[in-house]
Motif scaffolding. Structure first.
Motif, PDB file in Angstrom:
ATOM      1  N   ALA A   4       7.484  68.198 119.791  1.00 46.93           N
ATOM      2  CA  ALA A   4       8.255  67.115 119.188  1.00 46.93           C
ATOM      3  C   ALA A   4       7.426  66.395 118.128  1.00 46.93           C
ATOM      4  CB  ALA A   4       8.706  66.142 120.281  1.00 46.93           C
ATOM      5  N   ASP A   5       6.122  66.232 118.372  1.00 43.36           N
ATOM      6  CA  ASP A   5       5.260  65.544 117.392  1.00 43.36           C
ATOM      7  C   ASP A   5       5.145  66.360 116.105  1.00 43.36           C
ATOM      8  OD1 ASP A   5       4.877  63.500 119.170  1.00 43.36           O
ATOM      9  OD2 ASP A   5       2.980  64.292 119.949  1.00 43.36           O
ATOM     10  N   HIS A   6       5.000  67.696 116.263  1.00 41.88           N
ATOM     11  CA  HIS A   6       4.898  68.539 115.066  1.00 41.88           C
ATOM     12  C   HIS A   6       6.185  68.502 114.256  1.00 41.88           C
ATOM     13  CE1 HIS A   6       1.566  71.050 117.213  1.00 41.88           C
ATOM     14  NE2 HIS A   6       1.090  69.942 116.649  1.00 41.88           N
ATOM     15  N   ILE A   7       7.308  68.557 114.948  1.00 39.44           N
ATOM     16  CA  ILE A   7       8.596  68.514 114.233  1.00 39.44           C
ATOM     17  C   ILE A   7       8.746  67.179 113.527  1.00 39.44           C
ATOM     18  CG2 ILE A   7      11.101  68.480 114.550  1.00 39.44           C
ATOM     19  CD1 ILE A   7      10.762  70.497 116.794  1.00 39.44           C
ATOM     20  N   GLN A   8       8.354  66.107 114.187  1.00 40.76           N
ATOM     21  CA  GLN A   8       8.447  64.800 113.565  1.00 40.76           C
ATOM     22  C   GLN A   8       7.537  64.712 112.342  1.00 40.76           C
ATOM     23  OE1 GLN A   8      10.595  62.483 114.098  1.00 40.76           O
ATOM     24  NE2 GLN A   8       9.715  61.142 112.532  1.00 40.76           N
ATOM     25  N   SER A   9       6.360  65.292 112.405  1.00 37.76           N
ATOM     26  CA  SER A   9       5.437  65.280 111.260  1.00 37.76           C
ATOM     27  C   SER A   9       6.041  66.038 110.081  1.00 37.76           C
ATOM     28  CB  SER A   9       4.100  65.900 111.661  1.00 37.76           C
ATOM     29  OG  SER A   9       3.464  65.128 112.667  1.00 37.76           O
ATOM     30  N   GLU A  94      13.084  50.714 125.486  1.00 40.57           N
ATOM     31  CA  GLU A  94      13.787  50.611 124.218  1.00 40.57           C
ATOM     32  C   GLU A  94      13.866  51.979 123.558  1.00 40.57           C
ATOM     33  OE1 GLU A  94      12.008  47.743 121.723  1.00 40.57           O
ATOM     34  OE2 GLU A  94      12.495  46.028 123.001  1.00 40.57           O
ATOM     35  N   SER A  95      15.046  52.302 122.966  1.00 39.58           N
ATOM     36  CA  SER A  95      15.219  53.572 122.267  1.00 39.58           C
ATOM     37  C   SER A  95      14.541  53.516 120.906  1.00 39.58           C
ATOM     38  CB  SER A  95      16.714  53.876 122.087  1.00 39.58           C
ATOM     39  OG  SER A  95      17.331  54.038 123.343  1.00 39.58           O
ATOM     40  N   LEU A  96      14.059  54.686 120.479  1.00 35.22           N
ATOM     41  CA  LEU A  96      13.407  54.776 119.171  1.00 35.22           C
ATOM     42  C   LEU A  96      14.271  55.600 118.230  1.00 35.22           C
ATOM     43  CD1 LEU A  96       9.694  55.446 120.184  1.00 35.22           C
ATOM     44  CD2 LEU A  96      10.839  53.265 119.765  1.00 35.22           C
ATOM     45  N   CYS A  97      14.142  55.351 116.961  1.00 31.41           N
ATOM     46  CA  CYS A  97      14.866  56.094 115.932  1.00 31.41           C
ATOM     47  C   CYS A  97      14.415  57.556 115.959  1.00 31.41           C
ATOM     48  CB  CYS A  97      14.588  55.465 114.568  1.00 31.41           C
ATOM     49  SG  CYS A  97      15.343  56.361 113.189  1.00 31.41           S
ATOM     50  N   GLN A  98      15.370  58.471 115.913  1.00 30.33           N
ATOM     51  CA  GLN A  98      15.043  59.893 115.924  1.00 30.33           C
ATOM     52  C   GLN A  98      14.215  60.289 114.707  1.00 30.33           C
ATOM     53  OE1 GLN A  98      18.638  62.137 116.198  1.00 30.33           O
ATOM     54  NE2 GLN A  98      19.197  61.330 118.213  1.00 30.33           N
ATOM     55  N   LYS A  99      14.510  59.644 113.595  1.00 25.21           N
ATOM     56  CA  LYS A  99      13.880  60.067 112.344  1.00 25.21           C
ATOM     57  C   LYS A  99      12.543  59.371 112.091  1.00 25.21           C
ATOM     58  CE  LYS A  99      14.989  60.756 107.482  1.00 25.21           C
ATOM     59  NZ  LYS A  99      16.036  60.621 106.436  1.00 25.21           N
TER      60      LYS A  99
END
Length: 260
Positions: A4-9, A94-99
């Motif tokens: 997930a971290d790589h995809i977010q990067s 708390e929810s975080l923004c997907q993007k």
């Protein structure tokens, strides 16, 4: 499989720093930074055609006419857009923004969804009305309460109408039950009367049958007696007829008179 971290990067690398959206038709300026063509041209038009363009990221002055199309970056953006979108993670409830992986603190009224402060400044939400979550929730609660009151009144009216209809149908069913019992009682009386009439008629028929049997026995007995007498006379006449003439002529008159 990418984490997930790589995809977010990768998604961050494929995002324009001006509109905070994925690059669209990306170009590279002299300092090496990339922007959407539309975004950098908007900044350029605000600077004037005679001035060099300060890079929005590093502030290096770059000639405005030197915009190089970055096809490799566009290809990467196309690939990143195909990657699966990670579900929002929660940090301390708390929810975080997907993007942008920022807290979802705002509510976009036009899109009717939660956004973060970075989304608020993006091109897709910049012209929209955004409210703090608590304020938006209170506003919608008020709207819901406004709609709730007429619904409750309508519900109360429907319940009263339902109760009235049920009472009306109960009254009809009671009337039908009374009528049913009345008809059953009337037919019971009619059946009892018919049974009595049937018994009386059958009794008369039995009496007539006995009378017929008595008359039959009397007449049949009389006829049987007469038949027996005639049979006796026939036998006697036949026997007399077979006698010799001398015997036949003896007392012939008395014999004839007895057969009259």
């Amino acid at each position: 499989m990418a984490s997930a971290d790589h995809i977010q990067s990768l998604r961050e690398e494929a995002t324009c720093s001006l509109c905070l959206e994925f690059y669209k038709d990306p170009v590279t300026i002299k300092c090496g930074h990339n922007f959407c063509r539309h975004c950098i041209l908007r900044v350029s038009s605000s600077q004037g055609a005679a001035c060099d363009l300060p890079c929005p990221q590093c502030r290096e002055l770059c000639p405005q006419g030197e915009l190089r199309i970055n096809r490799q970056l566009q290809s990467m953006v196309d690939i990143v857009q195909q990657l699966p979108v990670q579900q929002p993670v929660k940090l301390q409830g708390e929810s975080l923004c997907q993007k942008h992986q920022e807290k979802l603190k705002l509510f976009c009224k036009e899109d009717e969804g939660l956004i973060c402060v970075i989304c608020r400044e993006s091109r897709g939400h910049r012209a929209h009305t955004a409210l703090p979550i608590d304020e938006a929730a209170q506003e919608y609660k008020s709207q819901l309460q406004e709609r709730l009151q007429p619904l409750r009144k309508e519900m109360e009216a429907l319940l009263q109408s339902k109760q009235k209809e049920e009472e009306g149908y109960r009254t009809l069913r009671n009337k039908l039950e009374i009528e049913r019992l009345k008809i059953m009682q009337e037919f019971d009386v009619m059946q009892q009367h018919l049974k009595e009439q049937e018994k009386a008629l059958l009794g008369r028929l039995d009496e007539m049958d006995r009378s017929i049997n008595g008359a039959e026995n009397t007449h049949i007995a009389k006829l049987s007696s007469e038949i027996s007498s005639i049979n006796a006379l026939i036998s006697e006449i036949e026997m007399k007829s077979e006698q010799l003439p001398e015997d036949l002529l003896k007392d012939v008159r008395s014999t004839l008179d007895s057969w009259k």
